[in-house]
Every structure is written in C-alpha cells, then in structure tokens.
Design a protein around this motif. Structure first.
Motif, PDB file in Angstrom:
ATOM      1  N   PRO A 128       0.799  -1.233   0.000  1.00 17.44           N
ATOM      2  CA  PRO A 128       0.000   0.000   0.000  1.00 17.44           C
ATOM      3  C   PRO A 128       0.833   1.286   0.000  1.00 17.44           C
ATOM      4  O   PRO A 128       0.439   2.277  -0.584  1.00 17.44           O
ATOM      5  CB  PRO A 128      -0.831  -0.101   1.276  1.00 17.44           C
ATOM      6  N   ASN A 129       2.018   1.248   0.618  1.00 11.65           N
ATOM      7  CA  ASN A 129       2.843   2.458   0.654  1.00 11.65           C
ATOM      8  C   ASN A 129       3.770   2.587  -0.555  1.00 11.65           C
ATOM      9  O   ASN A 129       4.504   3.560  -0.682  1.00 11.65           O
ATOM     10  CB  ASN A 129       3.641   2.541   1.960  1.00 11.65           C
ATOM     11  N   GLY A 130       3.773   1.583  -1.451  1.00 15.46           N
ATOM     12  CA  GLY A 130       4.574   1.651  -2.665  1.00 15.46           C
ATOM     13  C   GLY A 130       6.061   1.410  -2.468  1.00 15.46           C
ATOM     14  O   GLY A 130       6.840   1.574  -3.395  1.00 15.46           O
ATOM     15  N   LYS A 131       6.474   0.983  -1.278  1.00 15.17           N
ATOM     16  CA  LYS A 131       7.896   0.801  -0.995  1.00 15.17           C
ATOM     17  C   LYS A 131       8.369  -0.634  -1.167  1.00 15.17           C
ATOM     18  O   LYS A 131       9.561  -0.893  -1.186  1.00 15.17           O
ATOM     19  CB  LYS A 131       8.224   1.297   0.414  1.00 15.17           C
ATOM     20  N   LYS A 132       7.437  -1.567  -1.263  1.00 15.12           N
ATOM     21  CA  LYS A 132       7.779  -2.976  -1.458  1.00 15.12           C
ATOM     22  C   LYS A 132       6.860  -3.563  -2.518  1.00 15.12           C
ATOM     23  O   LYS A 132       5.737  -3.123  -2.695  1.00 15.12           O
ATOM     24  CB  LYS A 132       7.609  -3.781  -0.165  1.00 15.12           C
ATOM     25  N   MET A 133       7.379  -4.574  -3.181  1.00 15.20           N
ATOM     26  CA  MET A 133       6.535  -5.325  -4.100  1.00 15.20           C
ATOM     27  C   MET A 133       6.864  -6.792  -3.944  1.00 15.20           C
ATOM     28  O   MET A 133       7.969  -7.155  -3.558  1.00 15.20           O
ATOM     29  CB  MET A 133       6.757  -4.875  -5.541  1.00 15.20           C
ATOM     30  N   THR A 134       5.873  -7.625  -4.193  1.00 18.18           N
ATOM     31  CA  THR A 134       6.115  -9.064  -4.202  1.00 18.18           C
ATOM     32  C   THR A 134       5.974  -9.540  -5.635  1.00 18.18           C
ATOM     33  O   THR A 134       4.974  -9.276  -6.295  1.00 18.18           O
ATOM     34  CB  THR A 134       5.139  -9.828  -3.286  1.00 18.18           C
ATOM     35  N   LEU A 135       6.999 -10.198  -6.096  1.00 21.54           N
ATOM     36  CA  LEU A 135       7.061 -10.750  -7.446  1.00 21.54           C
ATOM     37  C   LEU A 135       6.876 -12.247  -7.329  1.00 21.54           C
ATOM     38  O   LEU A 135       7.619 -12.917  -6.616  1.00 21.54           O
ATOM     39  CB  LEU A 135       8.403 -10.424  -8.087  1.00 21.54           C
ATOM     40  N   ASN A 136       5.863 -12.750  -8.014  1.00 17.77           N
ATOM     41  CA  ASN A 136       5.590 -14.178  -7.996  1.00 17.77           C
ATOM     42  C   ASN A 136       5.803 -14.737  -9.394  1.00 17.77           C
ATOM     43  O   ASN A 136       5.164 -14.292 -10.341  1.00 17.77           O
ATOM     44  CB  ASN A 136       4.150 -14.435  -7.522  1.00 17.77           C
ATOM     45  N   GLY A 137       6.741 -15.676  -9.520  1.00 22.16           N
ATOM     46  CA  GLY A 137       6.965 -16.377 -10.774  1.00 22.16           C
ATOM     47  C   GLY A 137       6.469 -17.796 -10.621  1.00 22.16           C
ATOM     48  O   GLY A 137       6.712 -18.439  -9.594  1.00 22.16           O
ATOM     49  N   TYR A 138       5.759 -18.292 -11.630  1.00 20.15           N
ATOM     50  CA  TYR A 138       5.133 -19.606 -11.475  1.00 20.15           C
ATOM     51  C   TYR A 138       4.951 -20.301 -12.815  1.00 20.15           C
ATOM     52  O   TYR A 138       5.002 -19.688 -13.877  1.00 20.15           O
ATOM     53  CB  TYR A 138       3.783 -19.472 -10.764  1.00 20.15           C
ATOM     54  N   VAL A 139       4.723 -21.603 -12.721  1.00 16.26           N
ATOM     55  CA  VAL A 139       4.348 -22.422 -13.867  1.00 16.26           C
ATOM     56  C   VAL A 139       2.961 -22.964 -13.545  1.00 16.26           C
ATOM     57  O   VAL A 139       2.747 -23.511 -12.470  1.00 16.26           O
ATOM     58  CB  VAL A 139       5.336 -23.594 -14.066  1.00 16.26           C
ATOM     59  N   GLY A 140       2.032 -22.805 -14.449  1.00 17.25           N
ATOM     60  CA  GLY A 140       0.672 -23.294 -14.204  1.00 17.25           C
ATOM     61  C   GLY A 140      -0.115 -22.315 -13.371  1.00 17.25           C
ATOM     62  O   GLY A 140      -0.590 -21.319 -13.866  1.00 17.25           O
ATOM     63  N   ILE A 141      -0.221 -22.571 -12.051  1.00 18.08           N
ATOM     64  CA  ILE A 141      -0.963 -21.680 -11.172  1.00 18.08           C
ATOM     65  C   ILE A 141      -0.012 -20.998 -10.197  1.00 18.08           C
ATOM     66  O   ILE A 141       1.040 -21.544  -9.853  1.00 18.08           O
ATOM     67  CB  ILE A 141      -2.088 -22.423 -10.407  1.00 18.08           C
ATOM     68  N   SER A 142      -0.399 -19.810  -9.754  1.00 16.07           N
ATOM     69  CA  SER A 142       0.512 -19.003  -8.939  1.00 16.07           C
ATOM     70  C   SER A 142       0.842 -19.629  -7.582  1.00 16.07           C
ATOM     71  O   SER A 142       1.839 -19.272  -6.974  1.00 16.07           O
ATOM     72  CB  SER A 142      -0.056 -17.606  -8.741  1.00 16.07           C
ATOM     73  N   LEU A 143       0.038 -20.560  -7.117  1.00 16.06           N
ATOM     74  CA  LEU A 143       0.338 -21.226  -5.848  1.00 16.06           C
ATOM     75  C   LEU A 143       1.569 -22.121  -5.957  1.00 16.06           C
ATOM     76  O   LEU A 143       2.211 -22.433  -4.957  1.00 16.06           O
ATOM     77  CB  LEU A 143      -0.862 -22.056  -5.383  1.00 16.06           C
ATOM     78  N   LEU A 144       1.894 -22.540  -7.183  1.00 16.58           N
ATOM     79  CA  LEU A 144       3.041 -23.422  -7.393  1.00 16.58           C
ATOM     80  C   LEU A 144       4.223 -22.625  -7.925  1.00 16.58           C
ATOM     81  O   LEU A 144       4.837 -22.979  -8.919  1.00 16.58           O
ATOM     82  CB  LEU A 144       2.669 -24.529  -8.393  1.00 16.58           C
ATOM     83  N   GLY A 145       4.549 -21.557  -7.249  1.00 14.57           N
ATOM     84  CA  GLY A 145       5.626 -20.709  -7.733  1.00 14.57           C
ATOM     85  C   GLY A 145       6.570 -20.282  -6.631  1.00 14.57           C
ATOM     86  O   GLY A 145       6.567 -20.823  -5.530  1.00 14.57           O
ATOM     87  N   ARG A 146       7.331 -19.290  -6.960  1.00 17.75           N
ATOM     88  CA  ARG A 146       8.341 -18.744  -6.065  1.00 17.75           C
ATOM     89  C   ARG A 146       8.081 -17.248  -5.949  1.00 17.75           C
ATOM     90  O   ARG A 146       7.815 -16.577  -6.948  1.00 17.75           O
ATOM     91  CB  ARG A 146       9.700 -19.006  -6.698  1.00 17.75           C
TER      92      ARG A 146
END
Length: 156
Positions: A128-146
C-alpha cells in the motif's frame, strides 16, 4: 450549493493526481532480494513501454555476502534473444500490465530466472505504501511458484 461544489472539486482534483502517482509506483529502481538467502542480489530498473506494459532489466549485480563475486556474467542458460546476453542490461521482467480492477497489481507478465534461464509467468503486487513489491513467478498456477519481495531503491 456553490460552496459544496467548490469543496468537492477542491478535494477531488488532488485525489485524481494522487491516484495517478500511485499507478506509476512500479516504475523505478528496485532492490532484488533473494527469497532463499535474504541477500540483496541486484538492482532492477522497471520502466513503462510505449504500449503501456512494464519491463525490467538488471542494472547492477552485487557480490555475495562473503565478498565473492557472482559466478554468472552471462545468461548462458537462456533461450532465444537472451541467450549469452550479459546479465547487466538483461531484461528479466516483460509484458506486465496493470490489473484492470486492482491498480496495485500487475499481471500477465513473464519473469526470467538468469541462473537457470527458465521463463515463468508472473504477477506483481505492490504494498500500500509503494515501498515494497512481491514478485511471484510460477508455472501453471501461482500457488506453485516462487515469490520474492523487492524494495524500492531510494536512489532513483
């Protein structure tokens, strides 16, 4: 009545400009933090393309905590146009677009892991404050990622 309209406009116009500023929070320099080691590995520059999508490239690579330089200088495992390209300047994020219903989320992107050369689907969520972001890389569905958390760099 005129006073109410004036007050509404007076407060509405700054809100419009602030929402535009929030929309561009992804643009800039980011500290890439390794999710496995917690080490600040690289600085990534994220920029907006003419078509409105967002890409990111490696701007700087840091030595390991013990002072050992990173072993990889080129993306030897990458395919296509990225094959054997130097890591500095390598486009590791591409084609991210703003989520139509959530301005703090970017979707439909691709993420390249320069260590393995593999390309993954990706999503980005801004704090919300724009100072952090989470990057999710995945194959198939986002739950099976990093997922990695990146921190906005102060030296823009």
């Amino acid at each position: 009545m005129r006073t109410q309209i004036f007050i509404t406009i007076f407060f509405l116009i700054p809100c419009l400009f602030m929402s535009h500023a929030w929309a561009d929070d992804i643009v800039g320099k980011w500290k890439a933090i390794n999710d496995r080691t917690g080490v600040h590995e690289a600085n990534i520059l994220i920029y907006q393309n003419n078509d409105g999508s967002y890409d990111g490239k490696i701007e700087k690579i840091y030595d390991l905590p013990n002072g050992t330089p990173q072993k990889v200088e080129k993306c030897t495992q990458c395919a296509g146009e990225l094959k054997d390209q130097p890591l500095i300047g390598l486009r590791i994020l591409s084609h991210f677009t703003k989520h139509p219903k959530n301005p703090n989320e970017y979707v439909n992107g691709l993420v390249v892991d320069p260590e393995t050369g593999k390309t993954y689907k990706g999503t980005i969520r801004m704090s919300p404050n724009g100072k952090k972001m989470t990057l999710n890389g995945y194959v198939g569905i986002s739950l099976l990622g990093r997922t990695q958390t990146w921190i906005k760099s102060r030296d823009q």
